[in-house]
Design a protein around this motif. Structure first.
Motif, PDB file in Angstrom:
ATOM      1  N   VAL A   1       6.764 -10.025  -3.816  1.00 58.96           N
ATOM      2  CA  VAL A   1       6.272  -9.981  -2.568  1.00 58.96           C
ATOM      3  C   VAL A   1       4.923  -9.626  -2.540  1.00 58.96           C
ATOM      4  O   VAL A   1       4.434  -8.669  -3.483  1.00 58.96           O
ATOM      5  CB  VAL A   1       6.919  -8.741  -1.710  1.00 58.96           C
ATOM      6  CG1 VAL A   1       6.204  -8.747  -0.251  1.00 58.96           C
ATOM      7  CG2 VAL A   1       8.411  -9.057  -1.733  1.00 58.96           C
ATOM      8  N   TYR A   2       3.865 -10.297  -1.841  1.00 62.45           N
ATOM      9  CA  TYR A   2       2.503  -9.906  -1.569  1.00 62.45           C
ATOM     10  C   TYR A   2       2.333  -9.358  -0.261  1.00 62.45           C
ATOM     11  O   TYR A   2       2.571 -10.022   0.687  1.00 62.45           O
ATOM     12  CB  TYR A   2       1.583 -11.157  -1.848  1.00 62.45           C
ATOM     13  CG  TYR A   2       1.497 -11.465  -3.311  1.00 62.45           C
ATOM     14  CD1 TYR A   2       0.384 -10.822  -4.007  1.00 62.45           C
ATOM     15  CD2 TYR A   2       2.466 -12.393  -3.907  1.00 62.45           C
ATOM     16  CE1 TYR A   2       0.312 -11.192  -5.416  1.00 62.45           C
ATOM     17  CE2 TYR A   2       2.388 -12.520  -5.170  1.00 62.45           C
ATOM     18  CZ  TYR A   2       1.428 -11.991  -6.011  1.00 62.45           C
ATOM     19  OH  TYR A   2       1.244 -12.477  -7.114  1.00 62.45           O
ATOM     20  N   ALA A   3       1.828  -7.991  -0.033  1.00 62.83           N
ATOM     21  CA  ALA A   3       1.911  -7.357   1.148  1.00 62.83           C
ATOM     22  C   ALA A   3       0.341  -7.038   1.691  1.00 62.83           C
ATOM     23  O   ALA A   3      -0.300  -6.751   0.765  1.00 62.83           O
ATOM     24  CB  ALA A   3       2.631  -6.036   1.211  1.00 62.83           C
ATOM     25  N   THR A   4      -0.055  -7.730   2.922  1.00 67.85           N
ATOM     26  CA  THR A   4      -1.294  -7.372   3.298  1.00 67.85           C
ATOM     27  C   THR A   4      -1.386  -5.844   3.645  1.00 67.85           C
ATOM     28  O   THR A   4      -0.517  -5.061   4.069  1.00 67.85           O
ATOM     29  CB  THR A   4      -1.694  -8.174   4.394  1.00 67.85           C
ATOM     30  OG1 THR A   4      -0.657  -7.813   5.674  1.00 67.85           O
ATOM     31  CG2 THR A   4      -1.518  -9.520   4.362  1.00 67.85           C
ATOM     32  N   GLU A   5      -2.463  -5.201   3.447  1.00 63.81           N
ATOM     33  CA  GLU A   5      -2.718  -3.665   3.713  1.00 63.81           C
ATOM     34  C   GLU A   5      -2.607  -3.455   5.463  1.00 63.81           C
ATOM     35  O   GLU A   5      -1.976  -2.689   5.677  1.00 63.81           O
ATOM     36  CB  GLU A   5      -3.829  -3.067   2.981  1.00 63.81           C
ATOM     37  CG  GLU A   5      -5.252  -3.797   3.458  1.00 63.81           C
ATOM     38  CD  GLU A   5      -6.463  -3.047   3.152  1.00 63.81           C
ATOM     39  OE1 GLU A   5      -6.553  -1.904   2.469  1.00 63.81           O
ATOM     40  OE2 GLU A   5      -7.312  -3.344   3.418  1.00 63.81           O
ATOM     41  N   THR A   6      -2.910  -4.454   6.052  1.00 65.44           N
ATOM     42  CA  THR A   6      -2.858  -4.628   7.512  1.00 65.44           C
ATOM     43  C   THR A   6      -3.897  -3.701   8.312  1.00 65.44           C
ATOM     44  O   THR A   6      -3.554  -2.510   8.780  1.00 65.44           O
ATOM     45  CB  THR A   6      -1.477  -4.500   8.061  1.00 65.44           C
ATOM     46  OG1 THR A   6      -0.544  -5.056   7.193  1.00 65.44           O
ATOM     47  CG2 THR A   6      -1.297  -4.601   9.391  1.00 65.44           C
ATOM     48  N   ARG A   7      -4.970  -3.725   8.172  1.00 66.11           N
ATOM     49  CA  ARG A   7      -6.144  -3.085   8.843  1.00 66.11           C
ATOM     50  C   ARG A   7      -5.868  -3.155  10.327  1.00 66.11           C
ATOM     51  O   ARG A   7      -5.261  -4.144  11.042  1.00 66.11           O
ATOM     52  CB  ARG A   7      -7.415  -3.684   8.562  1.00 66.11           C
ATOM     53  CG  ARG A   7      -8.127  -3.428   7.177  1.00 66.11           C
ATOM     54  CD  ARG A   7      -8.943  -2.057   7.221  1.00 66.11           C
ATOM     55  NE  ARG A   7      -9.951  -2.042   8.126  1.00 66.11           N
ATOM     56  CZ  ARG A   7     -10.501  -1.035   8.586  1.00 66.11           C
ATOM     57  NH1 ARG A   7      -9.840   0.112   8.537  1.00 66.11           N
ATOM     58  NH2 ARG A   7     -11.501  -1.068   9.546  1.00 66.11           N
ATOM     59  N   PRO A   8      -6.232  -2.222  11.140  1.00 65.74           N
ATOM     60  CA  PRO A   8      -6.789  -0.808  10.648  1.00 65.74           C
ATOM     61  C   PRO A   8      -5.890   0.372  10.380  1.00 65.74           C
ATOM     62  O   PRO A   8      -6.140   1.044  10.067  1.00 65.74           O
ATOM     63  CB  PRO A   8      -7.568  -0.689  11.880  1.00 65.74           C
ATOM     64  CG  PRO A   8      -6.874  -1.276  13.020  1.00 65.74           C
ATOM     65  CD  PRO A   8      -6.270  -2.313  12.552  1.00 65.74           C
ATOM     66  N   ARG A   9      -4.376   0.079  10.849  1.00 63.88           N
ATOM     67  CA  ARG A   9      -3.462   1.154  10.627  1.00 63.88           C
ATOM     68  C   ARG A   9      -2.837   1.187   9.236  1.00 63.88           C
ATOM     69  O   ARG A   9      -2.062   2.216   9.062  1.00 63.88           O
ATOM     70  CB  ARG A   9      -2.405   1.200  11.786  1.00 63.88           C
ATOM     71  CG  ARG A   9      -3.170   1.554  13.232  1.00 63.88           C
ATOM     72  CD  ARG A   9      -3.557   2.883  13.519  1.00 63.88           C
ATOM     73  NE  ARG A   9      -2.368   3.752  13.351  1.00 63.88           N
ATOM     74  CZ  ARG A   9      -2.334   4.482  14.330  1.00 63.88           C
ATOM     75  NH1 ARG A   9      -2.821   4.536  15.339  1.00 63.88           N
ATOM     76  NH2 ARG A   9      -1.152   5.524  14.116  1.00 63.88           N
ATOM     77  N   LEU A  10      -3.014   0.144   8.486  1.00 64.70           N
ATOM     78  CA  LEU A  10      -2.497   0.190   7.137  1.00 64.70           C
ATOM     79  C   LEU A  10      -1.013   0.121   6.962  1.00 64.70           C
ATOM     80  O   LEU A  10      -0.269   0.767   6.261  1.00 64.70           O
ATOM     81  CB  LEU A  10      -3.104   1.288   6.114  1.00 64.70           C
ATOM     82  CG  LEU A  10      -4.687   1.127   6.131  1.00 64.70           C
ATOM     83  CD1 LEU A  10      -5.220   2.561   5.426  1.00 64.70           C
ATOM     84  CD2 LEU A  10      -5.000  -0.078   5.524  1.00 64.70           C
ATOM     85  N   GLN A  11      -0.288  -0.272   8.009  1.00 63.98           N
ATOM     86  CA  GLN A  11       1.252  -0.375   7.809  1.00 63.98           C
ATOM     87  C   GLN A  11       1.761  -1.042   6.793  1.00 63.98           C
ATOM     88  O   GLN A  11       3.010  -1.131   6.237  1.00 63.98           O
ATOM     89  CB  GLN A  11       1.793  -1.164   9.227  1.00 63.98           C
ATOM     90  CG  GLN A  11       1.760  -0.205  10.530  1.00 63.98           C
ATOM     91  CD  GLN A  11       0.376  -0.848  11.236  1.00 63.98           C
ATOM     92  OE1 GLN A  11      -0.745  -1.307  10.595  1.00 63.98           O
ATOM     93  NE2 GLN A  11       0.152  -0.899  12.447  1.00 63.98           N
ATOM     94  N   GLY A  12       0.689  -1.937   6.165  1.00 67.00           N
ATOM     95  CA  GLY A  12       1.267  -2.615   4.908  1.00 67.00           C
ATOM     96  C   GLY A  12       1.552  -1.741   3.648  1.00 67.00           C
ATOM     97  O   GLY A  12       2.325  -2.066   2.884  1.00 67.00           O
ATOM     98  N   HIS A  13       0.860  -0.322   3.666  1.00 69.18           N
ATOM     99  CA  HIS A  13       1.124   0.505   2.700  1.00 69.18           C
ATOM    100  C   HIS A  13       2.785   0.913   2.853  1.00 69.18           C
ATOM    101  O   HIS A  13       3.409   1.279   2.017  1.00 69.18           O
ATOM    102  CB  HIS A  13       0.523   1.804   2.916  1.00 69.18           C
ATOM    103  CG  HIS A  13      -0.808   1.447   2.507  1.00 69.18           C
ATOM    104  ND1 HIS A  13      -2.010   2.643   2.345  1.00 69.18           N
ATOM    105  CD2 HIS A  13      -1.575   0.337   2.500  1.00 69.18           C
ATOM    106  CE1 HIS A  13      -3.096   1.862   1.999  1.00 69.18           C
ATOM    107  NE2 HIS A  13      -2.902   0.920   2.211  1.00 69.18           N
TER     108      HIS A  13
END
Ligand code: RUB
Length: 311
Positions: free
Chosen positions: A154-166
């Motif tokens: 899986v490649y997960a985007t970090e998802t700016r600005p709240r960083l839910q990808g983490h």
């Protein structure tokens, strides 16, 4: 029993949702429904009072997150349940309503499990999957596929600005699923360089024409996927389908605090921080729901059947 007005539990769930302690469209619907169930239990067995308090509490809950229709759909359904059986005696009415709300909450939770099962069959051996934000539905699918012994990454985007990808990355890593975190703007290059096979995302709302609302950035990813001829797949419980869109109604795209983007912005600088966007149905290959796999064109028929109580 003490006659209570709209309970502080409802207020705390409103706060949890608006502050994002509770987030993700399905969780929001489940927590709001639990709060309404708790409210009914706390009230005296007086049907008009229960209906009135549910209406007040439901309106508060609906205002907590404007973009996910799972929230108004759940509140409206519970109000519909409260409007039935008014001919029953107070105690019987209350018991029946509590049972029906509990049943509804159980169905919401079950739909996640059903989607995990259906969606896990969409994942193929050695797939390279790109996902965006943190969707419980997507995570459940991936975990189920992994539990069935499928190997994929899986490649997960970090998802700016709240960083839910983490959150997504941690949840998958903890399960033993290989994950690579990328910055959002690397999504397009990653599709090409890392030979992505599928994009799999969740949704907050799906309109009757199959357009999908999800975390900001989703529509750019869908466009890139189309450019690279990669399937763009949406995993979504049918409670997130929008019966309101049959009448042409669109959801409000939530705008979040500017501090999320830059906590000490340069004086005079404007910041625009929309939290969601709309992906055109023509970019969506298929939708995974608890009712099965469907093309975006099938959403219209499902809405007509599922939400017949509202239409
Ligand atoms: C979450 C998000 C998720 C959908 C679906 O945004 O966009 O993809 O809500 O999630 P936020 P789920 O973090 O702003 O709530 O599948 O868990 O319902």
């Amino acid at each position: 029993m003490v006659k209570k007005s709209v309970s502080s539990d409802v207020d705390s769930v409103v706060l949890d949702i608006s502050s994002m302690r509770v987030r993700g469209a399905l969780n929001i619907a489940i927590e709001a429904s639990k709060a309404l169930g708790g409210l009914v239990r706390s009230l005296e067995a007086n049907p008009p009072l229960i209906q009135e308090q549910l209406r007040i509490a439901g309106d508060k809950l609906k205002g907590a997150r404007p973009t996910a229709v799972s929230l108004p759909n759940s509140v409206d359904y519970i109000n519909y349940l409260a409007a039935k059986n008014l001919d029953l005696g107070g105690e019987e009415y209350k018991k029946q309503l509590v049972d029906e709300i509990n049943e509804f909450i159980k169905e919401l939770a079950c739909s996640l499990d059903e989607i995990a099962e259906i969606g896990s069959n969409v994942i193929e051996e050695n797939d390279r999957i790109l996902t965006h934000c943190n969707s419980d539905t997507v995570v459940h699918i991936l975990k189920r596929a992994h539990a069935k012994g499928k190997r994929f990454m899986v490649y997960a985007t970090e998802t700016r600005p709240r960083l839910q990808g983490h959150i997504t990355a941690k949840e998958l890593i903890d399960e033993g699923i290989p994950v690579t975190l990328i910055v959002d703007s690397a999504a397009c290059l990653t599709m090409h360089e890392k030979k992505i096979d599928k994009v799999l995302v969740g949704a907050d709302t799906v309109y009757v024409d199959g357009d999908v609302i999800n975390k900001i950035g989703t529509s750019q990813i869908a466009l890139c996927a189309r450019e690279h001829d990669i399937d763009f797949i949406v995993a979504v419980e049918s409670i997130k389908f929008s019966p309101q869109s049959l009448m042409g109604s669109v959801v409000k795209i939530e705008e979040r605090s500017l501090d999320e983007v830059w906590d000490r912005p340069y004086p005079g600088l404007d910041i625009f921080n929309p939290a969601f966007d709309v992906t055109d149905s023509r970019l969506v290959e298929k939708i995974i729901t608890e009712l099965g796999l469907m093309p975006p064109e099938a959403v219209y028929q499902v809405v007509k059947e599922k939400f017949s109580w509202e239409l």
